[in-house]
Every structure is written in structure tokens, then in C-alpha cells.
Design a protein around this motif. Structure first.
Motif, PDB file in Angstrom:
ATOM      1  N   LEU C  31      43.446  51.035  -6.742  1.00  0.00           N
ATOM      2  CA  LEU C  31      42.455  51.777  -7.526  1.00  0.00           C
ATOM      3  C   LEU C  31      41.149  51.796  -6.747  1.00  0.00           C
ATOM      4  N   VAL C  32      40.557  52.980  -6.682  1.00  0.00           N
ATOM      5  CA  VAL C  32      39.328  53.134  -5.911  1.00  0.00           C
ATOM      6  C   VAL C  32      38.222  53.660  -6.815  1.00  0.00           C
ATOM      7  N   GLU C  33      37.116  52.946  -6.862  1.00  0.00           N
ATOM      8  CA  GLU C  33      36.004  53.307  -7.743  1.00  0.00           C
ATOM      9  C   GLU C  33      34.731  53.477  -6.908  1.00  0.00           C
ATOM     10  N   MET C  39      31.245  51.553 -15.117  1.00  0.00           N
ATOM     11  CA  MET C  39      29.834  51.915 -15.263  1.00  0.00           C
ATOM     12  C   MET C  39      29.658  53.413 -15.517  1.00  0.00           C
ATOM     13  N   GLY C  40      30.733  54.156 -15.600  1.00  0.00           N
ATOM     14  CA  GLY C  40      30.648  55.564 -15.976  1.00  0.00           C
ATOM     15  C   GLY C  40      30.650  55.674 -17.492  1.00  0.00           C
ATOM     16  N   ALA C  41      31.201  56.753 -17.994  1.00  0.00           N
ATOM     17  CA  ALA C  41      31.223  56.969 -19.448  1.00  0.00           C
ATOM     18  C   ALA C  41      31.804  55.761 -20.168  1.00  0.00           C
ATOM     19  N   SER C  42      32.750  55.092 -19.527  1.00  0.00           N
ATOM     20  CA  SER C  42      33.421  53.972 -20.190  1.00  0.00           C
ATOM     21  C   SER C  42      32.483  52.819 -20.512  1.00  0.00           C
ATOM     22  N   GLY C  43      31.385  52.710 -19.776  1.00  0.00           N
ATOM     23  CA  GLY C  43      30.423  51.650 -20.078  1.00  0.00           C
ATOM     24  C   GLY C  43      29.227  52.169 -20.849  1.00  0.00           C
ATOM     25  N   GLN C  44      29.158  53.472 -21.031  1.00  0.00           N
ATOM     26  CA  GLN C  44      27.962  54.064 -21.665  1.00  0.00           C
ATOM     27  C   GLN C  44      28.242  54.533 -23.074  1.00  0.00           C
ATOM     28  N   ASN C  45      29.506  54.517 -23.484  1.00  0.00           N
ATOM     29  CA  ASN C  45      29.837  55.193 -24.737  1.00  0.00           C
ATOM     30  C   ASN C  45      29.528  54.359 -25.960  1.00  0.00           C
ATOM     31  N   ALA C  46      29.789  54.956 -27.119  1.00  0.00           N
ATOM     32  CA  ALA C  46      29.393  54.362 -28.393  1.00  0.00           C
ATOM     33  C   ALA C  46      30.385  53.332 -28.893  1.00  0.00           C
ATOM     34  N   GLY C  47      31.562  53.296 -28.303  1.00  0.00           N
ATOM     35  CA  GLY C  47      32.553  52.311 -28.734  1.00  0.00           C
ATOM     36  C   GLY C  47      33.200  52.614 -30.070  1.00  0.00           C
ATOM     37  N   SER C  48      33.098  53.857 -30.521  1.00  0.00           N
ATOM     38  CA  SER C  48      33.736  54.201 -31.801  1.00  0.00           C
ATOM     39  C   SER C  48      35.236  54.356 -31.590  1.00  0.00           C
ATOM     40  N   ARG C 181      32.643  50.129  -5.481  1.00  0.00           N
ATOM     41  CA  ARG C 181      31.646  50.625  -4.515  1.00  0.00           C
ATOM     42  C   ARG C 181      32.308  51.314  -3.326  1.00  0.00           C
ATOM     43  N   SER C 182      33.318  52.107  -3.625  1.00  0.00           N
ATOM     44  CA  SER C 182      34.079  52.811  -2.590  1.00  0.00           C
ATOM     45  C   SER C 182      34.305  54.260  -2.995  1.00  0.00           C
ATOM     46  N   PRO C 183      33.311  55.107  -2.800  1.00  0.00           N
ATOM     47  CA  PRO C 183      33.491  56.515  -3.182  1.00  0.00           C
ATOM     48  C   PRO C 183      34.611  57.153  -2.365  1.00  0.00           C
ATOM     49  N   VAL C 184      35.486  57.837  -3.033  1.00  0.00           N
ATOM     50  CA  VAL C 184      36.542  58.567  -2.336  1.00  0.00           C
ATOM     51  C   VAL C 184      35.909  59.793  -1.696  1.00  0.00           C
ATOM     52  N   THR C 185      36.068  59.918  -0.390  1.00  0.00           N
ATOM     53  CA  THR C 185      35.414  61.019   0.306  1.00  0.00           C
ATOM     54  C   THR C 185      36.407  62.090   0.732  1.00  0.00           C
ATOM     55  N   LEU C 210      44.112  61.011 -10.954  1.00  0.00           N
ATOM     56  CA  LEU C 210      42.687  61.306 -10.924  1.00  0.00           C
ATOM     57  C   LEU C 210      42.123  60.967 -12.299  1.00  0.00           C
ATOM     58  N   ALA C 211      41.414  59.865 -12.360  1.00  0.00           N
ATOM     59  CA  ALA C 211      40.838  59.403 -13.625  1.00  0.00           C
ATOM     60  C   ALA C 211      39.349  59.249 -13.428  1.00  0.00           C
ATOM     61  N   CYS C 212      38.726  60.325 -12.993  1.00  0.00           N
ATOM     62  CA  CYS C 212      37.311  60.230 -12.619  1.00  0.00           C
ATOM     63  C   CYS C 212      36.401  60.889 -13.636  1.00  0.00           C
ATOM     64  N   GLY C 213      36.809  60.933 -14.867  1.00  0.00           N
ATOM     65  CA  GLY C 213      35.919  61.412 -15.923  1.00  0.00           C
ATOM     66  C   GLY C 213      35.298  62.746 -15.574  1.00  0.00           C
ATOM     67  N   ALA C 214      33.978  62.808 -15.668  1.00  0.00           N
ATOM     68  CA  ALA C 214      33.259  64.055 -15.433  1.00  0.00           C
ATOM     69  C   ALA C 214      33.348  64.525 -13.989  1.00  0.00           C
ATOM     70  N   GLY C 349      38.695  64.039 -20.327  1.00  0.00           N
ATOM     71  CA  GLY C 349      38.267  64.877 -21.445  1.00  0.00           C
ATOM     72  C   GLY C 349      38.464  64.215 -22.782  1.00  0.00           C
ATOM     73  N   GLY C 350      37.595  64.556 -23.713  1.00  0.00           N
ATOM     74  CA  GLY C 350      37.756  64.065 -25.075  1.00  0.00           C
ATOM     75  C   GLY C 350      37.272  62.651 -25.271  1.00  0.00           C
ATOM     76  N   SER C 351      37.683  62.076 -26.392  1.00  0.00           N
ATOM     77  CA  SER C 351      37.233  60.735 -26.752  1.00  0.00           C
ATOM     78  C   SER C 351      38.165  59.715 -26.137  1.00  0.00           C
ATOM     79  N   ALA C 352      37.988  59.521 -24.850  1.00  0.00           N
ATOM     80  CA  ALA C 352      38.931  58.684 -24.132  1.00  0.00           C
ATOM     81  C   ALA C 352      38.566  57.207 -24.160  1.00  0.00           C
ATOM     82  N   PHE C 353      37.594  56.847 -25.002  1.00  0.00           N
ATOM     83  CA  PHE C 353      37.481  55.418 -25.295  1.00  0.00           C
ATOM     84  C   PHE C 353      38.564  55.099 -26.317  1.00  0.00           C
TER      85      PHE C 353
END
Ligand SMILES: Cc1cc2nc3c(=O)[nH]c(=O)nc-3n(C[C@H](O)[C@H](O)[C@H](O)COP(=O)(O)OP(=O)(O)OC[C@H]3O[C@@H](n4cnc5c(N)ncnc54)[C@H](O)[C@@H]3O)c2cc1C
Ligand SMILES: Cc1cc2nc3c(=O)[nH]c(=O)nc-3n(C[C@H](O)[C@H](O)[C@H](O)COP(=O)(O)OP(=O)(O)OC[C@H]3O[C@@H](n4cnc5c(N)ncnc54)[C@H](O)[C@@H]3O)c2cc1C
Ligand code: FES
Lengths: 89, 456, 391
Positions: C31-33, C39-48, C181-185, C210-214, C349-353
Motif C-alpha cells: 500500500l502506497v500513501e 489524513m485525507g477524508a478518512s481523518g477529516q470526516n464526521a464519523g457518522s 509519505r510516498s506519493p505515487v508519481t 485505486l483508493a485515493c478518494g478525491a 465516492g459517497g459516504s465511505a466512512f
């Protein structure tokens, strides 16, 4: 300890802190009135005693509740007013 | 209050006042916002209007600052908007800025074509075992009680740290009838003297700036206040409040402690606005990056005084004069040439003050003198996060990631107190890549939900 | 060059959960992040954890509402997944599933609520319609102005700060190799393999997730694919801590609102209020830039919260933050293998929390050939026409 030397204050009034009546002088911040009572002004989430820290508005550790309105303000920036009732914690 | 200001200055300290005065009489609508009720800034935190205090801040070094303060208070073309906190600022529909401001009776939006941030600095918060006990304050906090509220916040006070300002504060306490149990400098006297001597030439030219320290020493001697060097606080002890301080040498009974390790710029607003920042002083923090006229990287946004780096009140004042004049250029009120000649005196004065500031910075340098943090020592006061929670997270991840994982920096102060400590821990863990610290978030100060939901 | 069975790009909830399922099934996973884990949407969301039909599906016509209701099967699976999660991961994630209330304040909103509840019940989601008093008995913090509420006992919330990290830890413990800390280039398809470049490394695998959110469209572009996922910036608010006042997840059927109380005592207030997306130097939306707060969003969100639970009015706001997530062209998530590029999977896409743990589990199952009919409705196949000219 209120400094007496070279300082003239106007006639004091009282405010209520957790049901306790305390004297306050016009112009004093709530923090000043509280600190004359005790350095402890509440409890942290874990139950430890908490005091104020910066006395300049940046740390927000001096948050108190104005009653009955419920507004929460920084004690070190807010002047005491006659009749004010304050909740701690 | 104006519908829209040409210029809003945030901060009514020496820098903000000087900038306003440099622009006064130009026909600009200028508003100065400050969360204190009265102008003065930190160095001249005035007593409440209702008090009458004889011979307040009479020292020679304060004279020019006091003179400026009185001029500022007398100025007619400047709106003083005291008792208001700036929570945030954002570009305003294509032109200028909208500042969200909270006061005693709610939140309002204040609009301005240009904004000058002169928000000063704050004490560097330094964790050590027991520092969250009631009765432990920042040195500046104790001083503000003494000079403004006219209160000595303890019966036996210990000052501890590395910054020579603690001598002045101790002297102010003693002069007010209070008791100082000891002043502890972590660094050795020899080192301080060597540094002073190394700068001898420049220091001599700035002798007047050193005078207050000398006078303070003399007063402390007269009152037999021990001033000790090479002695660091190790732990603060007490059950529900401060009862004593244990240093590297002894235990000192006391009921209040002022920690004095230096100052870091207030950086919440420029960071929120997206201005480029650079590493602050040796004490840490972030300074706003500016050009020679104190323009930030954000068009229409300026910064002056200690928001751009901690260098003392006199330097802050000269910066305010230069920034104000620079703003006049940008309003088309004065040519750059004319402006340059207007500020030539301020610039040469400033160069001298900066030399002195650098000397002070060297002497006061806290790095290498921070008290040891134990596993259970609280790093983030707001959220009660001990260092033991943070240590395992120091694996190369960013400050923001540590915050998310540990809650360190998630509290009411927005990380202002713990960020420098965390960044030190991160650097100490061998991390080499740059870390910009916590992402600055709205609001810069806590604000009641109801006020924001129904802005005036 | 390193070889792996599956390469995952993106260390959010979806990526980390997928890594865990695959790794514990014995696959060799890399897995490469780009930044830090979670720290993307998964860490910023509302947790609902919302399993009632979301308001956003109810405000755009009947057809969409009906289509969204078809995802109920996924919701039912997600409920079970969340109930097991803390035990399976051996971590305290502050999962609270004490029920959720979707409130209505006007007669019109009550009517929408009624239709919604009927639709859900038809799909096997046991929402109950409560009148205002019943709702207030359950949740005394609710305003007297609340006329009715849809109540679903399975709803709730969890701590978004810890869930993704827990998945990542579990994945690593199962043998997955995680690079932060390894952006896929670079990403390319070479015969039957994918090759991914990051930092100084190249990894090759037969399967790529590909699970890169936005950022998913940006990664898809590297593979010459269109993927109709769009970045959106949302605002979230946190109050200072207070004593226990809200036990449920609270949402509103007619206004954008989600509210809950965290384990620490803060009240989180969100509900899909927009912030302004940042743009890159060329003027295109930049999901990595810090979005700009919209004051009207803030005021509107807080107003809705106060109208719903008046006690929050005197609490202090301590932080408003922004996060960037992805929304698809038809609002439904896009999860599955891309038909025109076998071996390439997307999930976004969607409410993936709420649904992320389920997407991850189902994708891992599908990869080993277990049928996953629940994923059919969200398959990228429905957008294949966009790739028919991509050579
Ligand atoms: C507590 C303290 C005590 C100090 N005492 C001394 C001293 O005795 N001698 C000395 O030489 N130096 C002292 N310093 C350093 C001193 O701050 C500077 O030398 C000088 O005051 C800096 O001037 P300035 O104009 O840059 O900022 P300041 O004088 O600090 O003025 C900044 C003003 O901005 C206001 N402000 C900040 N943020 C906001 C906001 N978000 N909304 C509204 N208002 C805001 C503050 O209330 C403050 O009044 C002290 C610093 C501190 C923090
Ligand atoms: C404010 C907000 C509130 C929300 N509230 C809820 C809610 O209450 N309930 C709910 O169910 N959903 C909610 N959501 C949606 C939910 O957060 C997301 O759907 C979910 O987190 C998506 O997870 P993810 O793993 O797909 O994406 P992300 O968590 O965004 O992860 C994608 C990762 O890919 C990485 N990446 C990008 N480019 C590259 C590259 N080139 N190389 C390597 N890595 C890369 C990113 O750094 C990122 O970490 C909310 C979203 C936001 C923004
Ligand atoms: S004591 Fe820090 S804000 Fe009041």
C-alpha cells in the motif's frame, strides 16, 4: 494580593462565584477576582485541578460560565460587573 | 464603526499604534481592533480606566512608548475597536478582507480593503512535570497581573527560565510589595557574560536597553531575592496547587511560578490567511514573512511587530512606522521615494534594535535548557495529553498526524501552547523533512455558537 | 523492482481496510500513501454511521431516492461490519451504535420523512417514525420545534481519528507492507501487470486498487481512464467539551445537519456544508490545497444545530476544519473492477466512512472469486461509456 501602593480603586461591588460572594473592584477582570480567591478555577477532563495560564487571552484555560445566560468567556479578558454570577468548571 | 475600513489594524501595541499614527491625517478610514479594552499591547498593558495608578511604567525605556500611546489615544481619525477578538479573516468577495470579530455582545463582520496584523507575541509554553498545577503561569501572565490588574498573583513567587525579562518581572513584583522566592536562570552566568562581552560594542550602543535589567538586579539585591544561574526547574510539586518547585539544586517553597523561556510570534491569523511563514526565533514558533515594507505574501495583507519576529517593543514600533508608510505607498498616498526618505530614521533605529534583539535572543536561547519531560508530563494542557502518548507516534509522521492520533493540539488553545514542544519532539526524533506544524484553523479564539449562527 | 499480488494506492480507510482483508487472506499487499495514513477524508470526516437514506438523496427527485434505496443491501452489511469491527481489529474505536434520529421541523419535512421510512422498510431497513414527543423522550436534547423523527436503532458514530489507523495497524500485522509519505508519481499497465512508481521504488502487481478518494481521477488519468469522481470540500465544526448530552447520531431531513458527541465530550457538527475548493496554478480544482471556509456555511450549519438541539447555543466553537472527499456523477459510490482494464479496481465516492469497511471486505472477496452481488449497483461498469474513446 491586590497591590495597595500607589493604586486607588473605586468602591467595590460583589460578584458571585460558585455561590460564594466575592468583592470586585470596578475595572477588574474576572480572572483577577478569581485569583484572589484561589488559583484553581476548574478541573480538567481527567479531574485534575486547573488554573489559568497566560492572562492575555491566548490559552483559553480561564474559561468560565456567565450565569444564568450560560455564555462561556475567557476570565482574563472579561471585566467583572456588579451582580455577575459565575460558574466554574 | 465604519461600514468598511480602508485599513484595519489588528493589535493596538507599539507596532499597531505606530502604523496607525504613520497614516493618520491621510483621510483613510482606519480601525484598530484589540481584544484588550485599552490600547497599549503587552508591554504597556494599561490598568483599567477605573483605577488610578500613580507613576505607572516610569522607566526611561518606556518613555517613547508611553508618548506614542498617548498620541494614539488622542488621535481623532482612528477608530479604537477594543474588547474585540479577531477570529479569522478571509478574502471578501474579490476585494479586501472580511474579518470575523467577536465581542461581548456577539459576532460581527468588519470589512477592510487592507489589513495589518500587529498581533504581537506570546510566551513560549514550556512543559515540565507539574506545570499544569494551578499557580503556574507564563512570566508575561504574572507581569500583566502586576502592571495592569495591579495584583500580585501569589505570596511567594519563583521565576524560572532563560529569558532576562524575568529579572524585570521579579523587580516589578518586589516593587509592588510582593515576595519573590528566587529567580532561576537555567544557563550559567559565565555563558551569559561571555555572550554579552562578545557583543560588547553593540551592547554598549544599546546600553539604555540594558539599564532596566541593571536596575532590576539592584532592586532584587536590596530585597535579598536570590538570583541563581545554572539552576533549572526539574518539577513543580503540590497537591491541588503549587506548593514548591524542585530545581536541579534544591526545593523552593512557593505558591506561584512564572515560566520565562522567551516568546514566540502570534501566528494564528497570518497562517489562517495563507501567508508564507518562516521559522520564528530560537524559542520556536512561526514568523510572518514580509518584504521591506512589511507586505506579506498575501496581497493586501501586512504584518508588523512581533508577529513578524520577536525583537522587542522598540523594534516593533519602528516596524509599525515602516509598515504604515508602506501602506500609504500602496494606497497611492505617497511615492515610494518620499516614503523611503520618511522612514530612513525608523530604519536605522530599527537596525540598532535588531542587533540588540539578536544579542538578547542569544542570551535567552532556551534550546539546550528545556526541563526534562517525563512520560507522564502533560504536553498538551487543553487535552491532557502526556508525553507517553506522543512518543510512540514520533515515527516520522507530521505534526498534524500526531495531533489527529493523540489529540495533542486539539483543544481550546488551537495548539498554541503545545505546538513548539511537539515540533521539538519531532525534530529530536530524527525527522529531517520540514514540518509546517498544525494547520491553522478558524476560530483563532473560542466563540459562542449562538453568536456565530446569528452574526450582527 | 518489487513484486506484489495487489498494489493499493491510497492509505485512507478504504485502502487500509482493503489491505487488511487481502493480507489476512494471504495475499502479498503493498500500500502506497502520499502523506500520512488516514489524513485525507478518512481523518477529516464526521464519523457518522448513517444507514437511513441520506438527505442528499432525498432532495433531488424520486428517481434518485429510489436508486439510493437500492443500496440498502450494502447498508445492512455495513451495520454488521461495524458491529464486529472493534472486536476484529482489537481496538477501541469509540463505535457507538445506539441509534440515529433524522428529525423534521415542518409538515412538509414530515411528509418526506414518511415516504423515506416507507422506502427503507421496503428494503429491510427498520426505521421507525416517531412523533416529536417520542423523539424528545429518546433524546431530551431535541428542540420542542421537532415534529417527528425517523429512528434507526443501528445508526451511530465512531471515532474517525482512530479507525483508519487501526485498519493500517491490523494490515501491517497481517503482513501488508505500508509506505507512507510516498506519493505515487507514475502508474502504467504493462501487458498483464501494473507498475507503480513512488520515491525511488517501482512495484509491480497483477492487481491494482485505486483508493485515493478525491484524487482517484488523477490516478486514473495516469492509466488513461476517465472516472467521474469529483472533489468536494466540506466543513466540520467541533465545540468545546461538555457533559454527556447527545447519545445518538442526529440528522435532519430538511436541512444539512449531522450532530453527535464524541467520547471526549466535544459535539461535532457537520452535515455537508460546502467550503470553497482550492485551485492549482492552472485554475483546476486542487484536492490537496486547503479549502477556504465559507462563512455562510458556518452560520447556516450552526443555526441548524441550535434549532435542533438548543443547548449547543452557549457552547464555544473551538474549531472549524475543512476536508475534501469525492462525489460521483450519480452520487452513488463507484466500487469494483474497471471492465475495460481488468485487474484495476477503484473504490471511491459517497459516504465511505460508513460503507468503507464493507467496500473493502467485498472487494477482497470479489478478487478471490467469491460472488458479491451487493456491489453490482455501485460497479464502475455503469460509466464505461466514458472510456469507450480512451484507446
Ligand atoms: C505577556 C507579555 C508581556 C511582555 N512584557 C514585556 C516587557 O515588559 N518588556 C518588553 O520589552 N517586552 C515585553 N514583552 C514583549 C512585548 O510583547 C513586545 O516587546 C511588544 O509589546 C510588542 O509589540 P507589538 O506591537 O508587536 O505587539 P503587542 O504589544 O503584543 O500587541 C499586540 C496586540 O494584539 C492584540 N491581539 C493579538 N491577537 C489578537 C486577536 N486575534 N484579536 C484581537 N486582538 C489581538 C493583543 O491583545 C495585543 O494587545 C511581553 C510580551 C508578552 C506576551
Ligand atoms: C468533512 C467530511 C465529512 C464527512 N462525513 C462523513 C460521515 O459522517 N460519514 C461517512 O460515511 N462519510 C463521511 N465523509 C466521507 C468519507 O470521509 C469518505 O468517503 C472516506 O473517508 C473516503 O475514504 P478513502 O479511503 O476513499 O479516501 P481518503 O481518506 O481521502 O484517502 C485517499 C488517500 O489517497 C491518498 N493519495 C492521493 N493521491 C495519492 C498518490 N498520488 N499517491 C499515493 N496516495 C495518494 C491521499 O493522500 C489520501 O490519504 C465525510 C467527508 C468529509 C470531507
Ligand atoms: S488565562 Fe489564557 S486566555 Fe485567559
Amino acid at each position: 494580593m491586590r497591590i495597595e501602593r500607589r493604586v486607588e480603586r473605586q468602591a467595590p461591588f460583589s460578584i458571585i462565584v460558585e455561590g460564594e460572594t466575592l468583592p470586585a473592584y470596578p475595572g477588574e477582570t474576572i480572572a483577577a477576582v478569581l485569583i484572589e480567591r484561589s488559583p484553581t478555577i476548574g478541573r480538567t477532563a481527567s479531574g485534575a485541578a486547573r488554573g489559568m495560564f497566560c492572562n492575555m487571552g491566548t490559552c483559553s484555560l480561564c474559561m468560565v460560565t456567565l450565569l444564568p445566560e450560560g455564555r462561556r468567556v475567557r476570565a482574563c479578558l472579561t471585566p467583572a460587573e456588579p451582580g455577575l454570577e459565575i460558574g466554574l468548571g | 464603526m465604519a461600514e468598511r475600513y480602508d485599513l484595519v489594524i489588528v493589535g493596538g501595541g507599539p507596532a499597531g499604534q505606530a502604523a496607525a499614527l504613520a497614516l493618520e491625517g491621510n483621510g483613510l478610514a482606519i480601525g484598530v481592533i484589540d481584544e484588550q479594552l485599552r490600547p497599549g499591547g503587552q508591554i504597556l498593558r494599561q490598568p483599567p480606566r477605573e483605577f488610578s495608578v500613580a507613576s505607572w511604567m516610569t522607566g526611561k525605556v518606556y518613555a517613547p512608548l508611553l508618548k506614542q500611546l498617548r498620541q494614539f489615544e488622542a488621535a481623532t481619525g482612528i477608530d479604537w475597536l477594543g474588547g474585540r477578538s479577531v477570529l479569522g479573516l478571509a478574502p471578501d468577495a474579490g476585494h479586501g478582507f472580511a474579518l470575523t470579530v467577536s465581542g461581548r455582545d456577539g459576532v460581527e463582520t468588519i470589512r477592510a480593503s487592507r489589513v495589518l496584523l500587529a498581533t504581537g507575541c506570546q510566551d513560549l509554553a514550556v512543559p515540565l512535570p507539574g506545570w499544569t498545577l494551578p499557580g503556574v503561569y507564563t512570566a508575561g501572565g504574572i507581569q500583566a497581573f502586576v502592571k495592569s490588574q495591579q495584583i500580585v498573583p501569589g505570596n511567594r513567587i519563583v521565576m524560572a527560565g532563560t529569558h532576562p525579562l524575568q529579572l524585570l518581572i521579579a523587580a516589578q513584583i518586589v516593587a509592588s510589595g510582593g515576595t519573590v522566592a528566587a529567580v532561576l536562570f537555567a544557563q550559567k552566568r559565565r555563558t551569559m557574560m561571555r555572550q554579552l562581552a562578545g557583543h560588547a560594542l553593540k551592547a554598549a550602543r544599546e546600553a539604555s536597553a540594558l539599564l532596566p535589567a541593571g536596575a532590576a538586579m539592584a532592586l532584587l539585591q536590596r530585597h535579598r531575592v536570590p538570583v541563581r544561574y545554572g539552576e533549572s526547574p526539574v518539577a513543580i510539586l503540590g497537591k491541588d496547587r503549587v506548593e514548591s518547585l524542585r530545581s536541579t539544586e534544591r526545593e523552593i517553597a512557593c505558591d506561584a511560578i512564572g515560566l520565562c523561556y522567551g516568546f514566540v510570534p502570534q501566528s494564528a491569523l497570518p497562517r489562517m490567511a495563507g501567508a508564507d511563514m518562516i521559522a520564528g526565533s530560537r524559542a520556536g514558533g512561526w514568523s510572518t514573512e514580509c518584504d521591506a515594507w512589511f507586505r506579506t505574501s498575501v496581497a493586501g495583507l501586512y504584518a508588523a511587530g512581533e508577529t513578524t519576529g520577536v525583537a522587542g517593543a522598540a523594534a516593533a514600533r519602528t516596524a509599525g512606522t515602516i509598515a504604515g508608510t508602506g501602506i500609504a505607498i500602496d494606497f497611492g498616498l505617497v511615492s515610494e521615494e518620499e516614503a523611503t526618505s520618511r522612514v530612513s530614521h525608523a530604519r536605522s533605529e530599527r537596525a540598532r534594535h535588531l542587533e540588540f534583539a539578536d544579542l538578547l535572543d542569544t542570551i535567552a536561547d532556551p534550546s539546550g535548557h528545556f526541563p526534562r519531560i517525563e512520560a507522564e508530563t502533560i504536553v498538551c494542557r487543553c487535552e491532557d495529553v502526556p508525553s507517553a502518548t506522543i512518543t510512540p507516534l514520533l515515527d516520522g509522521r507530521s505534526a498534524n498526524a500526531v495531533k489527529l492520533a493523540s489529540r495533542c493540539g486539539m483543544g481550546l488553545c488551537q495548539g498554541r501552547n503545545c505546538e513548539p514542544t511537539l515540533l521539538r519532539l519531532l525534530a529530536g526524533s530524527g525527522r529531517t523533512d520540514e514540518d509546517n506544524g498544525f494547520t491553522a484553523r478558524f476560530p483563532a479564539r473560542p466563540v459562542m455558537l449562538g453568536d456565530l449562527a446569528a452574526p450582527k | 523492482m518489487q513484486n506484489a499480488d495487489v498494489l493499493i494506492v491510497g492509505g485512507g480507510l478504504v485502502g487500509c481496510a482493503t489491505a487488511w482483508h487481502l493480507a489476512r487472506g494471504g495475499a502479498q499487499v503493498v500500500l502506497v500513501e502520499a502523506g500520512d495514513i488516514g489524513m485525507g477524508a478518512s481523518g477529516q470526516n464526521a464519523g457518522s454511521l448513517h444507514f437511513q437514506l441520506e438527505r442528499r438523496f432525498l432532495e433531488n427527485g424520486e428517481a434518485l431516492a429510489e436508486q439510493a434505496a437500492q443500496t440498502a443491501a450494502l447498508n445492512r452489511l455495513a451495520i454488521d461490519d461495524w458491529r464486529r469491527l472493534e472486536t476484529e481489529l482489537g481496538a477501541d474505536l469509540h463505535v457507538v451504535m445506539d441509534g440515529g434520529l433524522m428529525v423534521a421541523e415542518t409538515a412538509e419535512q414530515v411528509a418526506i420523512l414518511e415516504r423515506k421510512v416507507a422506502r427503507e422498510n421496503a428494503q429491510g431497513i427498520n426505521t421507525r417514525l416517531l412523533d416529536g414527543d417520542e423523539a424528545r423522550t429518546l433524546a431530551p436534547c431535541l428542540s420542542p420545534g421537532i415534529l417527528a423523527a425517523g429512528f434507526l436503532a443501528d445508526e451511530g458514530h465512531a471515532d474517525a481519528r482512530s479507525v483508519t489507523r487501526a485498519f493500517a495497524q491490523a494490515a501491517a500485522a497481517s503482513g501488508a507492507s505500508l509506505h507512507s509519505r510516498s506519493p505515487v508519481t507514475s502508474a502504467s499497465r504493462i501487458e498483464r501487470h501494473f507498475e507503480i512508481g513512488f520515491r525511488e521504488s517501482t512495484v509491480r502487481a497483477e492487481r491494482l486498487v485505486l483508493a485515493c478518494g478525491a484524487w482517484t481521477p488523477i490516478l486514473c488519468a495516469k492509466l488513461n481512464l476517465h472516472m467521474p469522481l469529483y472533489p468536494v470540500a466540506l466543513q466540520m465544526n467541533a465545540t468545546e467539551r461538555t457533559g454527556p448530552r447527545i447519545g445518538h447520531l442526529i440528522q435532519h431531513v430538511g436541512r444539512r445537519l449531522s450532530m453527535k458527541q464524541t467520547d471526549a465530550g466535544n459535539i461535532l457538527i457537520g452535515g455537508g456544508w460546502p467550503a470553497r475548493l482550492a485551485s492549482d496554478p492552472r485554475g483546476a480544482f486542487d484536492p490537496a490545497g486547503k479549502p477556504v471556509l465559507i462563512p455562510a456555511s458556518l452560520a447556516g450549519n450552526l443555526r441548524a444545530a441550535i434549532d435542533t438541539a438548543p443547548f449547543v447555543e452557549t457552547l464555544n466553537l473551538i474549531r472549524t476544519w475543512t476536508g475534501v472527499t469525492a462525489i460521483s456523477a450519480d452520487q452513488l459510490p463507484i466500487v469494483g473492477e474497471v471492465p475495460s482494464m481488468p485487474g484495476c479496481w477503484v473504490a471511491g465516492g459517497g459516504s465511505a466512512f460508513t460503507l468503507g469497511p464493507t467496500f473493502a471486505r467485498l472487494m477482497a472477496q470479489a478478487m478471490v472469486g467469491t460472488p458479491t452481488p451487493e456491489l453490482d449497483i455501485v460497479s464502475p461498469a455503469r460509466f464505461e461509456h466514458l472510456n469507450s474513446f480512451m484507446g
